[in-house]
Design a protein around this motif. Structure first.
Motif, mmCIF file in Angstrom:
data_model
loop_
_atom_site.group_PDB
_atom_site.id
_atom_site.type_symbol
_atom_site.label_atom_id
_atom_site.label_comp_id
_atom_site.label_asym_id
_atom_site.label_seq_id
_atom_site.Cartn_x
_atom_site.Cartn_y
_atom_site.Cartn_z
ATOM 1 N N GLY A 117 35.181 40.354 32.761
ATOM 2 C CA GLY A 117 35.247 41.688 32.268
ATOM 3 C C GLY A 117 35.096 42.996 33.194
ATOM 4 O O GLY A 117 34.736 43.863 32.540
ATOM 5 N N ALA A 118 34.714 42.577 34.123
ATOM 6 C CA ALA A 118 34.194 43.787 35.243
ATOM 7 C C ALA A 118 35.464 44.522 35.321
ATOM 8 O O ALA A 118 36.457 44.240 35.512
ATOM 9 N N PRO A 119 35.216 45.898 35.698
ATOM 10 C CA PRO A 119 36.223 46.751 35.887
ATOM 11 C C PRO A 119 36.792 46.671 37.264
ATOM 12 O O PRO A 119 35.971 46.281 38.151
ATOM 13 N N VAL A 120 38.067 46.543 37.540
ATOM 14 C CA VAL A 120 38.862 46.522 38.611
ATOM 15 C C VAL A 120 39.721 47.560 38.816
ATOM 16 O O VAL A 120 40.703 47.952 38.203
ATOM 17 N N GLU A 121 39.641 48.041 39.848
ATOM 18 C CA GLU A 121 40.682 48.888 40.587
ATOM 19 C C GLU A 121 42.052 48.376 40.770
ATOM 20 O O GLU A 121 42.222 47.263 41.483
ATOM 21 N N TRP A 122 43.030 48.682 40.068
ATOM 22 C CA TRP A 122 44.380 48.056 40.398
ATOM 23 C C TRP A 122 44.977 48.952 41.630
ATOM 24 O O TRP A 122 45.641 50.108 41.202
ATOM 25 N N SER A 123 45.014 48.206 42.643
ATOM 26 C CA SER A 123 45.515 48.921 43.673
ATOM 27 C C SER A 123 45.881 47.717 44.889
ATOM 28 O O SER A 123 45.437 46.721 44.537
ATOM 29 N N GLU A 124 46.721 48.142 45.739
ATOM 30 C CA GLU A 124 47.097 47.114 46.621
ATOM 31 C C GLU A 124 45.911 46.837 47.695
ATOM 32 O O GLU A 124 45.797 45.655 48.534
ATOM 33 N N LYS A 125 44.799 47.672 47.518
ATOM 34 C CA LYS A 125 43.405 47.212 48.245
ATOM 35 C C LYS A 125 42.860 46.208 47.965
ATOM 36 O O LYS A 125 42.152 45.379 48.589
ATOM 37 N N ASN A 126 43.039 45.830 46.318
ATOM 38 C CA ASN A 126 42.436 44.529 45.863
ATOM 39 C C ASN A 126 43.173 43.504 45.952
ATOM 40 O O ASN A 126 44.036 43.457 45.233
ATOM 41 N N ALA A 127 42.964 42.598 46.982
ATOM 42 C CA ALA A 127 43.781 41.347 46.879
ATOM 43 C C ALA A 127 43.849 40.419 45.856
ATOM 44 O O ALA A 127 44.682 39.650 45.632
ATOM 45 N N CYS A 167 38.693 40.464 39.711
ATOM 46 C CA CYS A 167 37.391 41.205 40.534
ATOM 47 C C CYS A 167 37.159 40.569 42.069
ATOM 48 O O CYS A 167 36.778 41.014 42.994
ATOM 49 N N SER A 168 37.488 39.182 41.975
ATOM 50 C CA SER A 168 37.109 38.277 43.372
ATOM 51 C C SER A 168 37.790 37.077 43.237
ATOM 52 O O SER A 168 38.260 36.831 42.470
ATOM 53 N N ASP A 169 37.774 36.443 44.371
ATOM 54 C CA ASP A 169 38.246 35.079 44.724
ATOM 55 C C ASP A 169 37.705 34.074 43.593
ATOM 56 O O ASP A 169 38.342 33.402 42.985
ATOM 57 N N ARG A 170 36.112 34.162 43.429
ATOM 58 C CA ARG A 170 35.471 33.449 42.554
ATOM 59 C C ARG A 170 36.316 33.502 40.905
ATOM 60 O O ARG A 170 36.429 32.414 40.610
ATOM 61 N N CYS A 171 36.483 34.629 40.380
ATOM 62 C CA CYS A 171 37.003 34.837 39.305
ATOM 63 C C CYS A 171 38.342 34.379 39.176
ATOM 64 O O CYS A 171 38.840 33.536 38.291
ATOM 65 N N LYS A 172 39.100 34.604 40.135
ATOM 66 C CA LYS A 172 40.495 34.166 40.438
ATOM 67 C C LYS A 172 40.565 32.406 40.224
ATOM 68 O O LYS A 172 41.426 31.891 39.621
ATOM 69 N N LEU A 173 39.491 31.712 40.904
ATOM 70 C CA LEU A 173 39.637 30.277 41.166
ATOM 71 C C LEU A 173 39.164 29.912 39.718
ATOM 72 O O LEU A 173 39.242 28.864 39.206
ATOM 73 N N ILE A 174 38.235 30.475 39.205
ATOM 74 C CA ILE A 174 37.749 30.100 37.744
ATOM 75 C C ILE A 174 38.949 30.262 36.691
ATOM 76 O O ILE A 174 39.015 29.091 36.005
ATOM 77 N N ASP A 175 39.837 30.985 37.062
ATOM 78 C CA ASP A 175 40.942 31.225 35.884
ATOM 79 C C ASP A 175 41.903 30.042 36.313
ATOM 80 O O ASP A 175 42.388 29.381 35.450
ATOM 81 N N LEU A 176 42.014 29.918 37.695
ATOM 82 C CA LEU A 176 43.063 28.700 38.081
ATOM 83 C C LEU A 176 42.519 27.474 37.524
ATOM 84 O O LEU A 176 43.347 26.509 37.095
ATOM 85 N N GLY A 177 41.164 27.147 37.667
ATOM 86 C CA GLY A 177 40.511 25.825 37.056
ATOM 87 C C GLY A 177 40.897 25.587 35.619
ATOM 88 O O GLY A 177 41.071 24.399 35.126
#
Length: 66
Positions: free
Chosen positions: A13-23, A28-38
């Motif tokens: 739920g953290a605010p995330v800037e939607w831009s090409e700079k945010n990979a 918000c982070s690789d950790r959150c991405k991996l939690i979702d993948l799991g």
């Protein structure tokens, strides 16, 4: 100058800037991405469909999975 688009991270739920700079967007982070993948891998998330719609994906020459 317009402000960058901000979305909420789907995991924490953290605010995330939607831009090409945010990979990691929309995360918000690789950790959150991996939690979702799991969660997807553990089948905690599902895409809605009608009962038996999975069988429609397979041809008639295969045994249905039950």
């Amino acid at each position: 100058m317009s402000q960058p688009l901000t979305v909420d991270c789907p995991t924490c739920g953290a605010p995330v800037e939607w831009s090409e700079k945010n990979a990691f967007r929309p995360f918000c982070s690789d950790r959150c991405k991996l939690i979702d993948l799991g969660a997807w891998a553990a089948e905690e998330h599902k895409i809605a469909g009608s009962e038996g719609s999975e069988d429609e994906l397979y041809s008639g020459d295969l045994e249905p999975r039950h």
